[in-house]
Design a protein around this motif. Structure first.
Motif, PDB file in Angstrom:
ATOM      1  N   LEU A   1       0.824  -1.205   0.000  1.00  0.00           N
ATOM      2  CA  LEU A   1       0.000   0.000   0.000  1.00  0.00           C
ATOM      3  C   LEU A   1       0.855   1.250   0.000  1.00  0.00           C
ATOM      4  O   LEU A   1       0.567   2.221  -0.702  1.00  0.00           O
ATOM      5  CB  LEU A   1      -0.938  -0.010   1.219  1.00  0.00           C
ATOM      6  N   GLY A   2       1.935   1.221   0.775  1.00  0.00           N
ATOM      7  CA  GLY A   2       2.850   2.357   0.786  1.00  0.00           C
ATOM      8  C   GLY A   2       3.514   2.582  -0.562  1.00  0.00           C
ATOM      9  O   GLY A   2       3.723   3.716  -0.992  1.00  0.00           O
ATOM     10  N   GLY A   3       3.818   1.484  -1.260  1.00  0.00           N
ATOM     11  CA  GLY A   3       4.459   1.588  -2.568  1.00  0.00           C
ATOM     12  C   GLY A   3       3.576   2.231  -3.607  1.00  0.00           C
ATOM     13  O   GLY A   3       4.048   3.008  -4.456  1.00  0.00           O
ATOM     14  N   ILE A   4       2.276   1.937  -3.592  1.00  0.00           N
ATOM     15  CA  ILE A   4       1.341   2.522  -4.548  1.00  0.00           C
ATOM     16  C   ILE A   4       1.277   4.034  -4.379  1.00  0.00           C
ATOM     17  O   ILE A   4       1.333   4.798  -5.355  1.00  0.00           O
ATOM     18  CB  ILE A   4      -0.059   1.907  -4.370  1.00  0.00           C
ATOM     19  N   VAL A   5       1.156   4.486  -3.144  1.00  0.00           N
ATOM     20  CA  VAL A   5       1.084   5.920  -2.876  1.00  0.00           C
ATOM     21  C   VAL A   5       2.385   6.610  -3.280  1.00  0.00           C
ATOM     22  O   VAL A   5       2.385   7.674  -3.913  1.00  0.00           O
ATOM     23  CB  VAL A   5       0.783   6.178  -1.380  1.00  0.00           C
ATOM     24  N   GLU A   6       3.508   5.988  -2.941  1.00  0.00           N
ATOM     25  CA  GLU A   6       4.810   6.580  -3.260  1.00  0.00           C
ATOM     26  C   GLU A   6       5.004   6.737  -4.761  1.00  0.00           C
ATOM     27  O   GLU A   6       5.431   7.792  -5.248  1.00  0.00           O
ATOM     28  CB  GLU A   6       5.933   5.709  -2.698  1.00  0.00           C
ATOM     29  N   ALA A   7       4.696   5.690  -5.526  1.00  0.00           N
ATOM     30  CA  ALA A   7       4.916   5.722  -6.970  1.00  0.00           C
ATOM     31  C   ALA A   7       4.112   6.828  -7.638  1.00  0.00           C
ATOM     32  O   ALA A   7       4.618   7.552  -8.504  1.00  0.00           O
ATOM     33  CB  ALA A   7       4.549   4.368  -7.589  1.00  0.00           C
ATOM     34  N   SER A   8       2.860   6.966  -7.243  1.00  0.00           N
ATOM     35  CA  SER A   8       1.996   7.977  -7.855  1.00  0.00           C
ATOM     36  C   SER A   8       2.505   9.393  -7.601  1.00  0.00           C
ATOM     37  O   SER A   8       2.398  10.262  -8.471  1.00  0.00           O
ATOM     38  CB  SER A   8       0.564   7.826  -7.314  1.00  0.00           C
ATOM     39  N   CYS A   9       3.064   9.623  -6.436  1.00  0.00           N
ATOM     40  CA  CYS A   9       3.513  10.969  -6.069  1.00  0.00           C
ATOM     41  C   CYS A   9       4.877  11.328  -6.661  1.00  0.00           C
ATOM     42  O   CYS A   9       5.106  12.492  -7.018  1.00  0.00           O
ATOM     43  CB  CYS A   9       3.592  11.092  -4.544  1.00  0.00           C
ATOM     44  N   LEU A  10       5.771  10.363  -6.794  1.00  0.00           N
ATOM     45  CA  LEU A  10       7.174  10.684  -7.040  1.00  0.00           C
ATOM     46  C   LEU A  10       7.721  10.217  -8.389  1.00  0.00           C
ATOM     47  O   LEU A  10       8.922  10.323  -8.633  1.00  0.00           O
ATOM     48  CB  LEU A  10       8.033  10.094  -5.913  1.00  0.00           C
ATOM     49  N   GLN A  11       6.863   9.712  -9.275  1.00  0.00           N
ATOM     50  CA  GLN A  11       7.340   9.245 -10.573  1.00  0.00           C
ATOM     51  C   GLN A  11       8.091  10.309 -11.381  1.00  0.00           C
ATOM     52  O   GLN A  11       9.118  10.015 -12.000  1.00  0.00           O
ATOM     53  CB  GLN A  11       6.166   8.697 -11.386  1.00  0.00           C
ATOM     54  N   PRO A  12       7.640  11.589 -11.432  1.00  0.00           N
ATOM     55  CA  PRO A  12       8.389  12.590 -12.218  1.00  0.00           C
ATOM     56  C   PRO A  12       9.845  12.735 -11.788  1.00  0.00           C
ATOM     57  O   PRO A  12      10.734  12.911 -12.635  1.00  0.00           O
ATOM     58  CB  PRO A  12       7.609  13.881 -11.969  1.00  0.00           C
ATOM     59  N   ILE A  13      10.105  12.632 -10.499  1.00  0.00           N
ATOM     60  CA  ILE A  13      11.483  12.735 -10.019  1.00  0.00           C
ATOM     61  C   ILE A  13      12.309  11.562 -10.534  1.00  0.00           C
ATOM     62  O   ILE A  13      13.482  11.715 -10.888  1.00  0.00           O
ATOM     63  CB  ILE A  13      11.515  12.770  -8.479  1.00  0.00           C
ATOM     64  N   ASP A  14      11.703  10.388 -10.602  1.00  0.00           N
ATOM     65  CA  ASP A  14      12.433   9.215 -11.094  1.00  0.00           C
ATOM     66  C   ASP A  14      12.740   9.346 -12.586  1.00  0.00           C
ATOM     67  O   ASP A  14      13.822   8.951 -13.039  1.00  0.00           O
ATOM     68  CB  ASP A  14      11.605   7.950 -10.837  1.00  0.00           C
ATOM     69  N   VAL A  15      11.815   9.883 -13.358  1.00  0.00           N
ATOM     70  CA  VAL A  15      12.058  10.103 -14.789  1.00  0.00           C
ATOM     71  C   VAL A  15      13.221  11.077 -14.980  1.00  0.00           C
ATOM     72  O   VAL A  15      14.123  10.848 -15.795  1.00  0.00           O
ATOM     73  CB  VAL A  15      10.789  10.637 -15.484  1.00  0.00           C
ATOM     74  N   ILE A  16      13.218  12.175 -14.234  1.00  0.00           N
ATOM     75  CA  ILE A  16      14.287  13.170 -14.332  1.00  0.00           C
ATOM     76  C   ILE A  16      15.623  12.556 -13.931  1.00  0.00           C
ATOM     77  O   ILE A  16      16.653  12.780 -14.583  1.00  0.00           O
ATOM     78  CB  ILE A  16      13.958  14.387 -13.451  1.00  0.00           C
ATOM     79  N   LYS A  17      15.630  11.765 -12.867  1.00  0.00           N
ATOM     80  CA  LYS A  17      16.867  11.106 -12.422  1.00  0.00           C
ATOM     81  C   LYS A  17      17.433  10.216 -13.520  1.00  0.00           C
ATOM     82  O   LYS A  17      18.631  10.241 -13.813  1.00  0.00           O
ATOM     83  CB  LYS A  17      16.583  10.261 -11.174  1.00  0.00           C
TER      84      LYS A  17
END
Length: 294
Positions: A8-24
């Motif tokens: 459950l924590g992973g689902i919330v995290e992915a939705s919020c922080l995906q743009p940062i991962d793309v930029i990285k």
């Protein structure tokens, strides 16, 4: 229960922080200086590819985070039980470190590597026209990799991924437990449930050490995963060759490319994940273990 709380924590995290991962990922793959920094990278992607491009690879990213956290939390709990002293039931610092490292190695081999190969291949594609992109989506990407490079193409960069995740989780689980005790006098199994903001602070602090220590492994992992074996001779022959090549061609600092967006993603991601996970675990313990009022 540990596995469910992590998912459950992973689902919330992915939705919020995906743009940062793309930029990285884009920064780590940039060898020509196209992007001048985090903000320039984000604005360039938005202008040239649209806002949706900042969520490229979300499906494999969210799926892999959900499965990864389930496996991480579950396997860590199993390993901690195995390392506990049979007489006292206590877990030593060494046992906690080994449990975290083992959980990190397991998640790296079973979940992280194949999902990140697909995610990175999708994220490195530039352009707006789907028909011009080699990979049309995560399933198509996985099929193409298997057809062109074999099944083991999905495990490109496994060695640095194992080193990164094993070290990260050994540090993270140990640090989270330490910060819970130091800051909130919370100890594992005592029945006390932290407030979400307390879990977020402990999780954020626990998530800061890993990216700094494992920066080179993360850069090398990204480079190895991004290169396609169908395009002729590979630039990087393996983990150590990649480290040597990057250092020789781009300098020492290049081994920490993408560190700032990693620090912008991982500690907040751990804060979100632990805020959810601790509440779910606490609910279970109060309801079924201690029969306390909810």
């Amino acid at each position: 229960m540990k596995a469910l709380s992590g998912s459950l924590g992973g689902i919330v995290e992915a939705s919020c922080l995906q743009p940062i991962d793309v930029i990285k990922t884009r920064l780590q793959l940039d060898r020509s200086g196209t992007y001048k920094g985090i903000i320039h990278c984000g604005t360039t992607i938005t202008k040239t590819e649209g806002v949706r491009a900042l969520w490229k690879g979300l499906t494999p990213f969210a799926t892999h985070l959900t499965l990864k956290y389930a496996l991480r939390m579950g396997s860590n709990a199993v390993l901690q039980s195995a390392f506990k002293d049979s007489q006292t039931g206590n877990l030593s610092h060494q046992g906690r470190l080994l449990s975290g490292f083992g959980a990190g190695v397991l998640e790296a081999l079973v979940i992280v590597t194949p999902f990140e190969v697909v995610k990175i291949r999708l994220q490195q594609q530039r352009g707006l026209s789907p028909e011009l992109l080699k990979y049309k989506g995560p399933i198509h990407c996985a099929r193409m990799i298997i057809q062109e490079e074999g099944v083991f193409g999905l495990w490109a960069g496994a060695a640095p991924t194992v080193m990164r995740n094993g070290t990260n989780q050994a540090a993270m689980f140990t640090a989270k437990n330490a910060f819970d005790g130091i800051l909130w006098n919370k100890h594992e199994g005592d029945g006390k449930v932290l407030q979400p903001w307390q879990s977020m602070i402990s999780g954020f602090l626990a998530g800061t050490a890993g990216p700094v220590c494992t920066g080179p492994f993360d850069v090398v992992k990204t480079r190895l995963m991004a290169q396609s074996r169908s395009g002729g001779e590979l630039k990087y022959k393996g983990m150590f060759h990649a480290i040597q090549t990057i250092y020789a061609e781009e300098g020492l600092r290049a081994l920490w490319k993408g560190l700032l967006p990693r620090l912008m993603r991982i500690p907040p991601g751990q804060a979100i994940m632990w805020a959810v996970a601790d509440q779910v675990t606490g609910f279970y313990e109060r309801r079924y273990l201690y029969n306390a009022p909810l």
